[in-house]
Design a protein around this motif. Sequence first.
Motif, short mmCIF file in Angstrom:
data_model
loop_
_atom_site.label_atom_id
_atom_site.label_comp_id
_atom_site.label_asym_id
_atom_site.label_seq_id
_atom_site.Cartn_x
_atom_site.Cartn_y
_atom_site.Cartn_z
N LEU A 1 12.76 2.56 -5.95
CA LEU A 1 11.45 2.78 -5.35
C LEU A 1 11.20 1.79 -4.21
O LEU A 1 10.57 2.13 -3.21
N THR A 2 11.74 0.59 -4.34
CA THR A 2 11.63 -0.38 -3.24
C THR A 2 12.37 0.13 -2.01
O THR A 2 11.87 0.05 -0.88
N ALA B 1 0.83 -1.21 0.00
CA ALA B 1 0.00 0.00 0.00
C ALA B 1 0.86 1.26 0.00
O ALA B 1 0.56 2.24 -0.70
N ILE B 2 1.95 1.26 0.76
CA ILE B 2 2.81 2.45 0.85
C ILE B 2 3.50 2.71 -0.48
O ILE B 2 3.64 3.86 -0.92
N ARG B 3 3.92 1.65 -1.16
CA ARG B 3 4.57 1.80 -2.47
C ARG B 3 3.64 2.54 -3.45
O ARG B 3 4.05 3.47 -4.15
N LYS B 4 2.38 2.13 -3.49
CA LYS B 4 1.44 2.76 -4.42
C LYS B 4 1.05 4.16 -3.97
O LYS B 4 0.76 5.03 -4.79
N GLU B 5 1.07 4.36 -2.66
CA GLU B 5 0.82 5.72 -2.15
C GLU B 5 1.91 6.67 -2.60
O GLU B 5 1.64 7.82 -2.99
N ILE B 6 3.16 6.21 -2.60
CA ILE B 6 4.28 7.06 -3.00
C ILE B 6 4.16 7.51 -4.45
O ILE B 6 4.46 8.67 -4.79
N VAL B 7 3.69 6.62 -5.32
CA VAL B 7 3.58 6.98 -6.74
C VAL B 7 2.22 7.56 -7.08
O VAL B 7 1.93 7.86 -8.25
N ARG C 1 12.99 3.24 -1.23
CA ARG C 1 12.21 4.36 -0.69
C ARG C 1 10.99 3.85 0.09
O ARG C 1 10.65 4.39 1.15
N THR C 2 10.35 2.83 -0.45
CA THR C 2 9.18 2.25 0.23
C THR C 2 9.55 1.70 1.60
O THR C 2 8.86 1.95 2.59
N TYR C 3 10.66 0.98 1.67
CA TYR C 3 11.08 0.40 2.95
C TYR C 3 11.45 1.48 3.95
O TYR C 3 11.12 1.38 5.15
N ARG C 4 12.13 2.53 3.49
CA ARG C 4 12.49 3.63 4.40
C ARG C 4 11.24 4.29 4.97
O ARG C 4 11.17 4.55 6.18
N GLU C 5 10.27 4.54 4.10
CA GLU C 5 9.05 5.19 4.55
C GLU C 5 8.26 4.29 5.50
O GLU C 5 7.77 4.74 6.54
N MET C 6 8.15 3.02 5.16
CA MET C 6 7.41 2.08 6.00
C MET C 6 8.05 1.95 7.38
O MET C 6 7.37 2.02 8.41
N CYS C 7 9.36 1.77 7.42
CA CYS C 7 10.04 1.61 8.70
C CYS C 7 10.02 2.89 9.52
O CYS C 7 9.90 2.85 10.75
#
Length: 604
Positions: free
Chosen positions: A463-464, A436-442, A466-472
């Motif tokens: 992008l992966t 969900a966070i990955r798709k939110e970013i884009v 970035r997704t992990y940084r944001e999620m964590c």
Amino acid sequence: MLPCSCSNGTTSPSWRYPAAGFPRKCPRPLSRTLIGCTSRLPAARTVGERNRTMSPGESATAQSSLPEVVRAMLTPSFFPHKPPFVRLVQTHISYVILAPPLVYKIKKPVCFRFLDFSTRELRRHYCEEEIRLNRRLAPHVYRRVVALVRQGEEFRIVAAGEVQSADEYAVEMEFLPDDLRLDTLLLSQRVQEDFVTEVAGILANFHRRAASGPEIARYGAPDQLIATWEENFADTEAFRDELVSAHDDDRIREFVKAFLRDNEYIFRRRQSEGRVRDGHGDLHADHVYATHPPAIIDCIEFSARLRSCDLVSDVAFLAMDFEFYGRRDLHDRFLLAYNQIMQDHDFPRLLPFYKCYRAYVRGKVEGLKSRETDVPESERTSAAEVARRRFTLAYRYTWEPLRAIVAVAGLSGTGKSTLAALLTERTGFAWFRSDAIRKEIVGWDAKTRARSTYRAGIYASNLTSRTYREMCSRAVTSFERGRGAIVDATFLRREQRDELRALAEKVNAPLLFVWCTCPEETVRQRIEARVQNPEEVSDADWNIYLHQRAEQEIPGSDEPDVLCLDTSQPPLQSAMQVEDSLLPRAVPVPLLSPLAPKLPPPLP
């Protein structure tokens, strides 16, 4: 639900006001579920006042069992105001005659451990008590006590003070349709935040004015609380492993025992501070109405012991109901608005305990209803399901004082998201899902399907990362703010796991990785099923799974914070294993909270 007398059945935006043709400020009386006092009830009666509706057209046999005065009131011509219809709602302790725009409540001549209505004098006394006590929160609803007097072959209604004796007494109230009741509004998503704030203010001011003193304070003593819980536990023994798992029930018992032991001094201090008061005692969503101003009805009139409690216990009931209906946002708004007035320093410490109590007793009530042979099978089935949900909520509250970070990891299709969702439901931790966070970013909707190949498009390496940084980062922020977190991603590489470990270490957050595995045939079946599901967020297919399998870096013995879990077992069993591993690691939530003021000023 009770019949609605609203002529137009409106659900218009002006929902906070009674429908046209009815008096303002006129909620109808609800059946009492006796939450908060059911631990004292005989087993056969603990379900409280279960509604059984009877209309004038029902069989003569059914009506013949009623008292003569009640039978007389089932005809619209009996009433001077000529209501459009009359309905009888029976409960264990009352006859409630609906005759819009009025309602008449007659107490049954019964005597239980928790009440005594056995004589006409006692019934009149408790009618008067019901009027006196409920006028504290609903002065325009509770009109008067009336006498039902025989004249020849008929009965008539007169003011109780106009006669020296009567055949029976009743409480006269105003009537309001169900569509203004808070539980109905919650189900239909029509609750406005300002209304919740207004209710919180009404309750806070009511609690500040409520009676206190040594006779009332004794009901908040630790030994009283222990006895109440022990009776509840005894009553629920028959439900273990049917409506509440032994695992969850044991944890609730451990939590209660430890909380009462560790906080005895707080309970005693609150007795001396006047925090135990003559409150409502049955403050759930069924008893709150969106009239103008809001009306809160049907407090416990027949027992000071059951009505008097710690003020946090009283308000925890309604807070628990907000969460039960899935409105954590309204739960938070309600409690913040309430404690801005009350300024109770112990509020965040005591809330999980008292919400657990309210949810547990409500689960017991529904469980007992599910066993009653005179209840229709469909109602018994529904009651059993509600009981399970209430007990699960009670279990969740044992986690509310704790926090940690859980990373649910593993290959796609191994059941990570199913497990993460269940852990979220059972612990109340926040859930952060990489898909969900990955798709939110884009800027995509979470359910939009990506057609990218492996490690391309929105699944490209940059992008992966970035997704992990944001999620964590979100998980750590949640932990710092006092709420545990669940992160849901593959974490296939050791580097990704170490990055989360480093973030968690900076804030002293306990961290548990759960590495999910299961047989490949099960994985294939799961992936094929979710590819066909339009509600699914994940884009992984079988080819992606094969790429992940080839590249994964399986945790080794040098990663002691990893729990390896076979998710081919039932999801609930998996969740319990994770929770048992997590519990010794979790740390307390700091009590410095928006719910608590800097200093605890005394009540007036």
